[in-house]
Design an enzyme around this catalytic site. Structure first.
Site, PDB file in Angstrom:
ATOM      1  CG  HIS A  43      -1.763  -0.847   1.272  1.00 59.11           C
ATOM      2  ND1 HIS A  43      -1.449  -2.016   2.439  1.00 59.11           N
ATOM      3  CD2 HIS A  43      -2.950  -1.407   0.526  1.00 59.11           C
ATOM      4  CE1 HIS A  43      -2.404  -2.601   2.518  1.00 59.11           C
ATOM      5  NE2 HIS A  43      -3.289  -2.726   1.318  1.00 59.11           N
ATOM      6  CD  GLN A  72     -14.018  -4.591  -2.360  1.00 63.36           C
ATOM      7  OE1 GLN A  72     -13.724  -3.379  -2.636  1.00 63.36           O
ATOM      8  NE2 GLN A  72     -12.809  -5.091  -1.915  1.00 63.36           N
ATOM      9  CE  LYS A 131      -2.124 -10.067  -3.531  1.00 58.65           C
ATOM     10  NZ  LYS A 131      -2.719  -9.314  -2.572  1.00 58.65           N
ATOM     11  CB  ALA A 160       5.203  -4.337  -2.862  1.00 59.67           C
ATOM     12  NE  ARG A 183      -9.670 -11.692   1.677  1.00 60.17           N
ATOM     13  CZ  ARG A 183     -10.043 -10.894   1.196  1.00 60.17           C
ATOM     14  NH1 ARG A 183      -9.364 -10.295   0.274  1.00 60.17           N
ATOM     15  NH2 ARG A 183     -10.754 -10.361   1.294  1.00 60.17           N
TER      16      ARG A 183
HETATM   17  P1  AMP Z   1      -6.447  -3.229  -0.318  1.00 61.11           P
HETATM   18  O1  AMP Z   1      -6.170  -2.646   0.882  1.00 61.11           O
HETATM   19  O2  AMP Z   1      -6.256  -5.056  -0.409  1.00 61.11           O
HETATM   20  O3  AMP Z   1      -7.817  -3.662  -0.611  1.00 61.11           O
HETATM   21  O4  AMP Z   1      -5.483  -3.176  -1.009  1.00 61.11           O
HETATM   22  C1  AMP Z   1      -5.253  -1.479  -2.367  1.00 61.11           C
HETATM   23  C2  AMP Z   1      -4.775  -1.270  -2.894  1.00 61.11           C
HETATM   24  O5  AMP Z   1      -3.133  -1.886  -2.578  1.00 61.11           O
HETATM   25  C3  AMP Z   1      -5.406  -2.294  -4.152  1.00 61.11           C
HETATM   26  O6  AMP Z   1      -4.452  -1.165  -5.067  1.00 61.11           O
HETATM   27  C4  AMP Z   1      -4.353  -3.608  -3.919  1.00 61.11           C
HETATM   28  O7  AMP Z   1      -4.104  -3.844  -5.360  1.00 61.11           O
HETATM   29  C5  AMP Z   1      -2.812  -3.003  -3.115  1.00 61.11           C
HETATM   30  N1  AMP Z   1      -1.920  -4.302  -3.695  1.00 61.11           N
HETATM   31  C6  AMP Z   1      -2.265  -4.867  -2.067  1.00 61.11           C
HETATM   32  N2  AMP Z   1      -1.409  -5.310  -1.950  1.00 61.11           N
HETATM   33  C7  AMP Z   1      -0.462  -4.919  -2.621  1.00 61.11           C
HETATM   34  C8  AMP Z   1       1.144  -5.692  -3.027  1.00 61.11           C
HETATM   35  N3  AMP Z   1       1.626  -6.391  -2.755  1.00 61.11           N
HETATM   36  N4  AMP Z   1       1.913  -5.041  -4.125  1.00 61.11           N
HETATM   37  C9  AMP Z   1       1.243  -3.657  -4.866  1.00 61.11           C
HETATM   38  N5  AMP Z   1      -0.437  -3.570  -4.370  1.00 61.11           N
HETATM   39  C10 AMP Z   1      -0.894  -3.802  -3.962  1.00 61.11           C
END
Ligand code: AMP
Length: 279
Positions: free
Chosen positions: A37, A61, A149, A176, A187
């Site tokens: 993030h 979602q 991701k 990342a 997760r």
């Molecule tokens: P989330 O909080 O899981 O909904 O993710 C929020 C944003 O962070 C989304 O655009 C995800 O694709 C991005 N994101 C989550 N994990 C990663 C990662 N390991 N590398 C790059 N972006 C990430």
């Protein structure tokens, strides 16, 4: 950093940020922040004058038997991390602010949302697209940043922005990963020590398939070998391992660029996703 929870205050604060023609980048998240993030936030700082981050665990979602209630939440820790990155504003609305009583309009994502994660999680991408459209309208950013991701999600958001004429740029940030290759994910916190050790089988199997396919191996055989290796490595099941056109997400039976290897697998109660470019 301002933490804002109502729409009227958000509009005033964003208008103040945009004074004198300054640009705003939006990074939508569900919190439980990690370096992935933060890499999006840093990209936002490079491309815009101000970064707005949203934290909203979006109920629409999640499926009825998914982890909405259990999803990790630690806003104080997240806020400290974001303040340390120089984020201007944290938009953290309650569910009742995002979906007031009587909320009844949503976006339906057609073919891009039906395969892969959309097949395993019916309605998931409708929920994602709807909340992201609302975030775009709430913040009116010049640019929004999403992680590669979630490759299918990124493709769907790009298509939605085009289809519905959102006036902004969508940027993707590279995946990342931990040092052992496992993609960072909120997760991952669900994994026991043994599951965490086994989880590297997932990126290892995908990397092997990428090498094989890029080297001319049969696509079907390479995908089957990856599925086998993931289960042999300690996963309970594989939702999908697929070679897809990187833009249209059409399944590819033979390699042609630009292609992406997309995958989801389950270990215990945890569902992990990952993807790699091919070629
Ligand atoms: P989330 O909080 O899981 O909904 O993710 C929020 C944003 O962070 C989304 O655009 C995800 O694709 C991005 N994101 C989550 N994990 C990663 C990662 N390991 N590398 C790059 N972006 C990430």
């Amino acid at each position: 950093m301002q933490i804002i929870r109502d729409i009227a205050t958000l509009h005033r604060a964003v208008a103040a940020l945009k004074r004198d023609g300054k640009s705003v980048a939006l990074v939508p998240t569900m919190g439980a922040l990690h370096e992935g993030h933060l890499s999006l936030v840093r990209m936002g700082k490079r491309v815009a004058d101000h970064v707005v981050v949203s934290i909203f665990v979006n109920p629409t979602q999640f499926g009825p038997n998914e982890d909405f209630a259990a999803y990790p939440r630690d806003e104080a820790r997240d806020a400290a991390l974001l303040a340390g990155e120089g984020v201007a504003l944290l938009w953290a609305p309650d569910v009742s602010v995002m979906y007031p009583a009587g909320h009844s309009t949503h976006i339906e994502v057609a073919e891009l949302g039906s395969d892969y994660c959309g097949a395993a999680r019916p309605g998931h991408f409708d929920g994602v697209a709807t909340v992201v459209a609302k975030l775009f309208n709430q913040v009116r950013p010049d640019v929004a940043i999403f992680g590669e991701k979630d490759w299918q999600q990124l493709a769907i958001i790009r298509r939605m922005a085009r289809d519905l004429d959102f006036h902004l740029d969508i940027l993707g940030a590279p995946v990342a990963r931990n040092g052992d290759g496992l993609a960072l994910s909120s997760r991952n916190a669900y994994l026991s020590e043994a599951q965490r050790a086994a989880a590297t089988a997932f990126p290892d199997a995908l990397k092997a398939a990428v090498t094989a396919i890029a080297g001319g191996a049969d696509v079907g055989e390479s995908l089957a070998a990856a599925e086998k290796a993931i289960v042999a490595g300690g996963f309970d099941s594989v939702d999908y391992v697929a070679l897809a056109d990187a833009d249209s997400l059409e399944r590819l039976g033979a390699f042609r660029a630009p292609a992406r290897l997309l995958a989801a697998a389950r270990i215990g109660k945890t569902r992990l996703i990952d993807n790699y470019p091919v070629g």
